[in-house]
Design an enzyme around this catalytic site. Structure first.
Site, PDB file in Angstrom:
ATOM      1  N   HIS A  34       5.840  -0.497  -2.733  1.00  0.00           N
ATOM      2  CA  HIS A  34       5.358   0.241  -3.902  1.00  0.00           C
ATOM      3  C   HIS A  34       5.430   1.759  -3.734  1.00  0.00           C
ATOM      4  O   HIS A  34       4.764   2.488  -4.458  1.00  0.00           O
ATOM      5  CB  HIS A  34       3.922  -0.192  -4.236  1.00  0.00           C
ATOM      6  CG  HIS A  34       3.836  -1.606  -4.725  1.00  0.00           C
ATOM      7  ND1 HIS A  34       2.655  -2.268  -4.936  1.00  0.00           N
ATOM      8  CD2 HIS A  34       4.806  -2.495  -5.052  1.00  0.00           C
ATOM      9  CE1 HIS A  34       2.907  -3.511  -5.367  1.00  0.00           C
ATOM     10  NE2 HIS A  34       4.204  -3.667  -5.433  1.00  0.00           N
TER      11      HIS A  34
ATOM     12  N   ASN B 197       0.830  -1.202   0.000  1.00  0.00           N
ATOM     13  CA  ASN B 197       0.000   0.000   0.000  1.00  0.00           C
ATOM     14  C   ASN B 197       0.867   1.256   0.000  1.00  0.00           C
ATOM     15  O   ASN B 197       2.001   1.249   0.489  1.00  0.00           O
ATOM     16  CB  ASN B 197      -0.929   0.011   1.214  1.00  0.00           C
ATOM     17  CG  ASN B 197      -1.953  -1.105   1.129  1.00  0.00           C
ATOM     18  OD1 ASN B 197      -2.114  -1.702   0.072  1.00  0.00           O
ATOM     19  ND2 ASN B 197      -2.613  -1.384   2.224  1.00  0.00           N
TER      20      ASN B 197
ATOM     21  N   CYS C 137      15.850  22.019  -7.732  1.00  0.00           N
ATOM     22  CA  CYS C 137      16.409  22.304  -9.060  1.00  0.00           C
ATOM     23  C   CYS C 137      15.368  22.753 -10.080  1.00  0.00           C
ATOM     24  O   CYS C 137      15.720  23.089 -11.207  1.00  0.00           O
ATOM     25  CB  CYS C 137      17.168  21.078  -9.581  1.00  0.00           C
ATOM     26  SG  CYS C 137      16.089  19.730 -10.049  1.00  0.00           S
TER      27      CYS C 137
HETATM   28  P1  NAD Z   1      -5.906  -5.787  -4.920  1.00  0.00           P
HETATM   29  O1  NAD Z   1      -6.885  -4.664  -5.065  1.00  0.00           O
HETATM   30  O2  NAD Z   1      -5.451  -6.486  -6.142  1.00  0.00           O
HETATM   31  O3  NAD Z   1      -6.548  -6.900  -3.955  1.00  0.00           O
HETATM   32  C1  NAD Z   1      -7.138  -6.567  -2.741  1.00  0.00           C
HETATM   33  C2  NAD Z   1      -7.529  -7.863  -2.068  1.00  0.00           C
HETATM   34  O4  NAD Z   1      -8.047  -7.534  -0.779  1.00  0.00           O
HETATM   35  C3  NAD Z   1      -8.626  -8.652  -2.800  1.00  0.00           C
HETATM   36  O5  NAD Z   1      -8.176  -9.984  -2.920  1.00  0.00           O
HETATM   37  C4  NAD Z   1      -9.847  -8.530  -1.882  1.00  0.00           C
HETATM   38  O6  NAD Z   1     -10.611  -9.724  -1.850  1.00  0.00           O
HETATM   39  C5  NAD Z   1      -9.193  -8.305  -0.539  1.00  0.00           C
HETATM   40  N1  NAD Z   1     -10.021  -7.516   0.389  1.00  0.00           N
HETATM   41  C6  NAD Z   1     -10.870  -6.499   0.116  1.00  0.00           C
HETATM   42  N2  NAD Z   1     -11.401  -6.012   1.255  1.00  0.00           N
HETATM   43  C7  NAD Z   1     -10.870  -6.741   2.278  1.00  0.00           C
HETATM   44  C8  NAD Z   1     -11.028  -6.706   3.691  1.00  0.00           C
HETATM   45  N3  NAD Z   1     -11.840  -5.830   4.286  1.00  0.00           N
HETATM   46  N4  NAD Z   1     -10.320  -7.604   4.439  1.00  0.00           N
HETATM   47  C9  NAD Z   1      -9.499  -8.516   3.841  1.00  0.00           C
HETATM   48  N5  NAD Z   1      -9.321  -8.593   2.506  1.00  0.00           N
HETATM   49  C10 NAD Z   1      -9.986  -7.705   1.730  1.00  0.00           C
HETATM   50  O7  NAD Z   1      -4.713  -5.217  -4.051  1.00  0.00           O
HETATM   51  P2  NAD Z   1      -3.185  -5.633  -3.952  1.00  0.00           P
HETATM   52  O8  NAD Z   1      -3.070  -7.115  -3.950  1.00  0.00           O
HETATM   53  O9  NAD Z   1      -2.641  -4.835  -2.825  1.00  0.00           O
HETATM   54  O10 NAD Z   1      -2.513  -5.116  -5.305  1.00  0.00           O
HETATM   55  C11 NAD Z   1      -2.946  -3.924  -5.927  1.00  0.00           C
HETATM   56  C12 NAD Z   1      -1.893  -2.853  -6.185  1.00  0.00           C
HETATM   57  O11 NAD Z   1      -2.545  -1.566  -6.122  1.00  0.00           O
HETATM   58  C13 NAD Z   1      -0.775  -2.759  -5.213  1.00  0.00           C
HETATM   59  O12 NAD Z   1       0.338  -2.578  -5.990  1.00  0.00           O
HETATM   60  C14 NAD Z   1      -1.002  -1.481  -4.389  1.00  0.00           C
HETATM   61  O13 NAD Z   1       0.194  -0.731  -4.294  1.00  0.00           O
HETATM   62  C15 NAD Z   1      -1.953  -0.665  -5.186  1.00  0.00           C
HETATM   63  N6  NAD Z   1      -3.034  -0.052  -4.372  1.00  0.00           N
HETATM   64  C16 NAD Z   1      -2.788   0.475  -3.120  1.00  0.00           C
HETATM   65  C17 NAD Z   1      -3.832   1.016  -2.365  1.00  0.00           C
HETATM   66  C18 NAD Z   1      -3.530   1.590  -1.009  1.00  0.00           C
HETATM   67  O14 NAD Z   1      -2.446   2.116  -0.783  1.00  0.00           O
HETATM   68  N7  NAD Z   1      -4.471   1.499  -0.048  1.00  0.00           N
HETATM   69  C19 NAD Z   1      -5.126   1.013  -2.859  1.00  0.00           C
HETATM   70  C20 NAD Z   1      -5.353   0.489  -4.161  1.00  0.00           C
HETATM   71  C21 NAD Z   1      -4.297  -0.037  -4.892  1.00  0.00           C
END
Ligand code: NAD
Length: 246
Positions: A121, A104, A151
């Site tokens: 990330h 995240n 800069c």
């Molecule tokens: P993803 O969106 O691909 O997957 C999220 C996962 O979390 C899903 O499998 C979903 O079923 C699960 N989920 C949803 N709500 C939940 C809950 N309340 N409790 C437990 N599980 C839950 O996310 P990812 O695998 O982190 O990959 C996505 C990419 O996007 C990453 O590279 C990340 O850096 C970026 N991203 C970051 C943020 C953030 O900083 N909060 C938000 C969106 C995307």
């Protein structure tokens, strides 16, 4: 079903030497921050993610990319850590060693009190100079195209985009912690992007006990692999309470 798994995994947590935790967008969903899938909605649904999060997209339209990240940064600042973030900060106080790795970019783990978070990330709260790579934690947020205060070159969000390498030190630290740990937890990540896809498997291969916690249906498992199908904000506080008391 979850209760029995929580009890069994909590028992293992009590004797853990080094717990390594990997979190993804799912852990921040209950703070109101959309997951990657959900983020492609509303205003942004007609943009290709690669246009918003790739070096080529930024070169083509830096103002559009900055607008997207500025909106995400404002939302992250307005959001609050949820019980899942706090439970992990609490867990770090209870076990001899805990390494927290996150995909995240929202900064919510740090705001919940977790120290030394490994950000694979990058972060919405940093920008990087396109000319000299210097990293900045404040810049002119009102500028459509913010410039480096040192800069004057264009700044970019200090996040990892499609096709880019992960930060070397963060990745090495994450691998080392995965190889060393005796308990590994993967929370709220779809696990399709590397290294999130590999780390739980690597930990299992080193005889660690592994927990996969996800909202979506996960396959049945047996120790040393545990799976829990539920909300991180509900399950993690239960888990820490079951292991160490409320
Ligand atoms: P993803 O969106 O691909 O997957 C999220 C996962 O979390 C899903 O499998 C979903 O079923 C699960 N989920 C949803 N709500 C939940 C809950 N309340 N409790 C437990 N599980 C839950 O996310 P990812 O695998 O982190 O990959 C996505 C990419 O996007 C990453 O590279 C990340 O850096 C970026 N991203 C970051 C943020 C953030 O900083 N909060 C938000 C969106 C995307």
């Amino acid at each position: 079903m979850n209760d029995a798994v929580i009890t069994a995994f909590a028992k293992r947590l009590r004797t853990a030497r080094h717990v390594t935790v990997l979190t993804g967008a799912g852990i921040s969903a209950e703070s109101g921050i959309p997951t990657f899938r959900d983020a492609q909605t509303g205003l942004w649904s007609h943009f290709d993610p690669e246009e918003l999060a790739s070096p080529a997209g930024f070169a083509r339209n830096p103002a559009l990319v900055w607008r997207w990240y500025a909106e995400r940064r404002v939302k992250a600042c307005a959001a609050q850590p949820n019980p899942a973030h706090y439970a992990l900060a609490e867990l770090a106080q209870r076990v001899p060693q805990l390494t927290l790795i996150t995909q995240n970019i929202d900064g919510l783990h740090q705001r919940a009190g977790s120290p030394d978070v490994i950000e694979l990330h990058g972060s919405l709260h940093r920008a990087r100079c396109m000319a000299d790579g210097s990293v900045h934690t404040t810049w002119d947020y009102d500028e459509e195209l913010p410039l480096c205060p040192d800069c004057g070159a264009l700044l970019r969000p200090d996040v990892v985009w499609f096709g880019e390498m992960l930060p070397r030190v963060a990745l090495e630290t994450a691998w080392a912690a995965t190889l060393d740990c005796d308990v590994f937890m993967s929370i709220g990540t779809s696990g399709v992007v590397e290294p999130a896809a590999s780390l739980p498997r690597v930990a299992l291969g080193r005889d660690a006990t592994v927990l996969i916690l996800n909202l979506e249906q996960t396959t049945a498992a047996r120790p040393p692999l545990f799976t829990i199908n539920g909300k991180a904000g509900e399950v993690l506080p239960q888990l820490v309470a079951a292991a160490f008391g409320a």
